[in-house]
Design a protein around this motif. Structure first.
Motif: not given
Length: 117
Positions: A58-59, A78-81, A89-91
């Motif tokens: 993501a970065h 940016r949100e994922l990073e 881990f966030q499903e």
């Protein structure tokens, strides 16, 4: 092949290349190749539930997406990073990953056409 047209904002690309068409095409070609690689990594890390790999992919995609005229993808990255900063881990981030992949698959043919024109 997906024929969906999405709006691309190439302002950042044109700012970087200062109107030099040859450099614009070169930079865009390079960005497309890098995005393909990082998108493959993003998808694989999601499949493996590799939070650290997702954060890294993501970065890497943040600036590449901006260059390729996909500011919304850049924001999602940016949100994922940020979401994977703690390496957990966030499903619930699945919709964002799906959106990134979908927008890229829609934008890629348009970007390739732009290079060839």
């Amino acid at each position: 092949m997906n024929d969906k047209i999405i709006p691309l904002d190439l302002t950042y690309l044109y700012t970087l290349t200062e109107g030099n068409q040859k450099f614009t095409k070169l930079l865009l070609t390079s960005a497309i190749q890098d995005i393909k690689s990082k998108m493959t990594l993003l998808i694989e890390c999601w499949r493996l539930k590799d939070a650290g790999g997702l954060r890294q992919a993501a970065h890497s995609l943040i600036s590449l997406a901006a260059i390729a005229g996909m500011p919304l993808v850049s924001e999602w990255c940016r949100e994922l990073e940020h979401a994977f900063t703690e390496q957990n881990f966030q499903e619930d981030m699945a919709p964002i990953v799906e959106n990134i992949v979908e927008v890229w698959s829609d934008a890629q043919p348009q970007l390739i056409h732009l290079i060839k024109s």
